[in-house]
Design a protein around this motif. Structure first.
Motif, PDB file in Angstrom:
ATOM      1  N   LYS A  16       0.851  -1.186   0.000  1.00 30.44           N
ATOM      2  CA  LYS A  16       0.000   0.000   0.000  1.00 30.44           C
ATOM      3  C   LYS A  16       0.891   1.241   0.000  1.00 30.44           C
ATOM      4  O   LYS A  16       1.793   1.366   0.829  1.00 30.44           O
ATOM      5  N   ILE A  17       0.618   2.158  -0.927  1.00 27.70           N
ATOM      6  CA  ILE A  17       1.428   3.370  -1.064  1.00 27.70           C
ATOM      7  C   ILE A  17       0.541   4.592  -0.892  1.00 27.70           C
ATOM      8  O   ILE A  17      -0.487   4.720  -1.558  1.00 27.70           O
ATOM      9  N   LEU A  18       0.934   5.480  -0.004  1.00 29.14           N
ATOM     10  CA  LEU A  18       0.254   6.758   0.186  1.00 29.14           C
ATOM     11  C   LEU A  18       1.007   7.809  -0.625  1.00 29.14           C
ATOM     12  O   LEU A  18       2.228   7.916  -0.498  1.00 29.14           O
ATOM     13  N   ILE A  19       0.290   8.542  -1.458  1.00 22.03           N
ATOM     14  CA  ILE A  19       0.894   9.601  -2.274  1.00 22.03           C
ATOM     15  C   ILE A  19       0.313  10.934  -1.822  1.00 22.03           C
ATOM     16  O   ILE A  19      -0.897  11.144  -1.906  1.00 22.03           O
ATOM     17  N   ALA A  20       1.164  11.821  -1.341  1.00 24.96           N
ATOM     18  CA  ALA A  20       0.744  13.176  -0.961  1.00 24.96           C
ATOM     19  C   ALA A  20       1.269  14.130  -2.027  1.00 24.96           C
ATOM     20  O   ALA A  20       2.459  14.442  -2.065  1.00 24.96           O
ATOM     21  N   GLU A  21       0.369  14.551  -2.912  1.00 22.66           N
ATOM     22  CA  GLU A  21       0.749  15.388  -4.054  1.00 22.66           C
ATOM     23  C   GLU A  21      -0.457  16.250  -4.434  1.00 22.66           C
ATOM     24  O   GLU A  21      -1.547  15.724  -4.649  1.00 22.66           O
ATOM     25  N   ASP A  22      -0.248  17.566  -4.520  1.00 22.50           N
ATOM     26  CA  ASP A  22      -1.366  18.464  -4.827  1.00 22.50           C
ATOM     27  C   ASP A  22      -1.478  18.845  -6.296  1.00 22.50           C
ATOM     28  O   ASP A  22      -2.485  19.413  -6.711  1.00 22.50           O
ATOM     29  N   LYS A  23      -0.504  18.533  -7.097  1.00 22.71           N
ATOM     30  CA  LYS A  23      -0.548  18.856  -8.526  1.00 22.71           C
ATOM     31  C   LYS A  23      -1.148  17.662  -9.279  1.00 22.71           C
ATOM     32  O   LYS A  23      -0.552  16.575  -9.291  1.00 22.71           O
ATOM     33  N   LYS A  59      -2.094   2.826   7.408  1.00 24.47           N
ATOM     34  CA  LYS A  59      -0.792   2.192   7.669  1.00 24.47           C
ATOM     35  C   LYS A  59      -0.117   1.720   6.363  1.00 24.47           C
ATOM     36  O   LYS A  59       0.076   0.527   6.135  1.00 24.47           O
ATOM     37  N   PRO A  60       0.243   2.670   5.510  1.00 28.89           N
ATOM     38  CA  PRO A  60       0.849   2.293   4.222  1.00 28.89           C
ATOM     39  C   PRO A  60       2.232   1.679   4.401  1.00 28.89           C
ATOM     40  O   PRO A  60       2.879   1.839   5.438  1.00 28.89           O
ATOM     41  N   ASP A  61       2.671   0.987   3.365  1.00 24.72           N
ATOM     42  CA  ASP A  61       4.011   0.399   3.357  1.00 24.72           C
ATOM     43  C   ASP A  61       5.059   1.407   2.896  1.00 24.72           C
ATOM     44  O   ASP A  61       6.251   1.203   3.121  1.00 24.72           O
ATOM     45  N   PHE A  62       4.587   2.489   2.260  1.00 29.18           N
ATOM     46  CA  PHE A  62       5.508   3.475   1.683  1.00 29.18           C
ATOM     47  C   PHE A  62       4.734   4.772   1.483  1.00 29.18           C
ATOM     48  O   PHE A  62       3.533   4.749   1.207  1.00 29.18           O
ATOM     49  N   ILE A  63       5.436   5.906   1.626  1.00 27.59           N
ATOM     50  CA  ILE A  63       4.814   7.209   1.420  1.00 27.59           C
ATOM     51  C   ILE A  63       5.656   8.012   0.436  1.00 27.59           C
ATOM     52  O   ILE A  63       6.881   8.094   0.579  1.00 27.59           O
ATOM     53  N   ILE A  64       4.977   8.594  -0.544  1.00 34.35           N
ATOM     54  CA  ILE A  64       5.601   9.545  -1.461  1.00 34.35           C
ATOM     55  C   ILE A  64       5.072  10.910  -1.050  1.00 34.35           C
ATOM     56  O   ILE A  64       3.864  11.148  -1.082  1.00 34.35           O
ATOM     57  N   MET A  65       5.959  11.816  -0.644  1.00 31.64           N
ATOM     58  CA  MET A  65       5.559  13.089  -0.041  1.00 31.64           C
ATOM     59  C   MET A  65       6.116  14.277  -0.819  1.00 31.64           C
ATOM     60  O   MET A  65       7.330  14.503  -0.844  1.00 31.64           O
ATOM     61  N   ASP A  66       5.216  15.020  -1.442  1.00 34.60           N
ATOM     62  CA  ASP A  66       5.627  16.288  -2.038  1.00 34.60           C
ATOM     63  C   ASP A  66       5.944  17.248  -0.888  1.00 34.60           C
ATOM     64  O   ASP A  66       5.263  17.240   0.136  1.00 34.60           O
TER      65      ASP A  66
END
Length: 137
Positions: A16-23, A59-66
């Protein structure tokens, strides 16, 4: 069209991947690349304030954070996550189009586990993803 390699182990694809990106364009690029290599379980967030709550909930396995997010900055969100006992071990990839030396120091000191500058090379992005998500696969 980019021909992306697929993952070979089913247990990797369930990450599970959480992506925090506003664009929207950047979010679509992340989604397309991740889906293209087999990661389908994505949580998408477009503001910094929601990141911590969504990380606790999913509880993601990975986070991509802008780093440049509305609400609170990605740096503040990373620090919140890394201070939480239940979340601190989730690897976080920070991303930013603003990479001045001062910004890089702030990003590295935030507690993130890796960094990639935008715009990025797709192959380099895939390597970073594999580095963090395929360790146990």
């Amino acid at each position: 069209m980019i021909n992306l390699p697929t993952l070979w182990k089913e247990e990797c694809m369930t990450k599970k991947i959480l992506i925090a990106e506003d664009k929207p364009d950047s979010l679509r690029l992340f989604r397309d690349i991740l889906n293209g290599i087999g990661y389908l379980d994505l949580i998408e967030i477009d503001n910094g304030q929601a990141v911590f709550d969504q990380a606790r909930q999913h509880k993601p396995d990975f986070i991509i954070m802008d780093i440049q997010l509305p609400g609170i900055s990605g740096i503040d969100a990373i620090q919140q996550i890394k201070q939480d006992e239940n979340l601190k071990n989730i690897p976080i990839l920070a991303t930013s189009a603003f990479c001045m030396e001062h910004d890089l120091k702030l990003i590295k000191n935030s507690g993130c586990d890796d960094f990639i500058a935008k715009p990025f090379n797709v192959a380099d992005f895939i390597q970073v993803i594999k580095k963090w998500l395929e360790q146990d696969c």
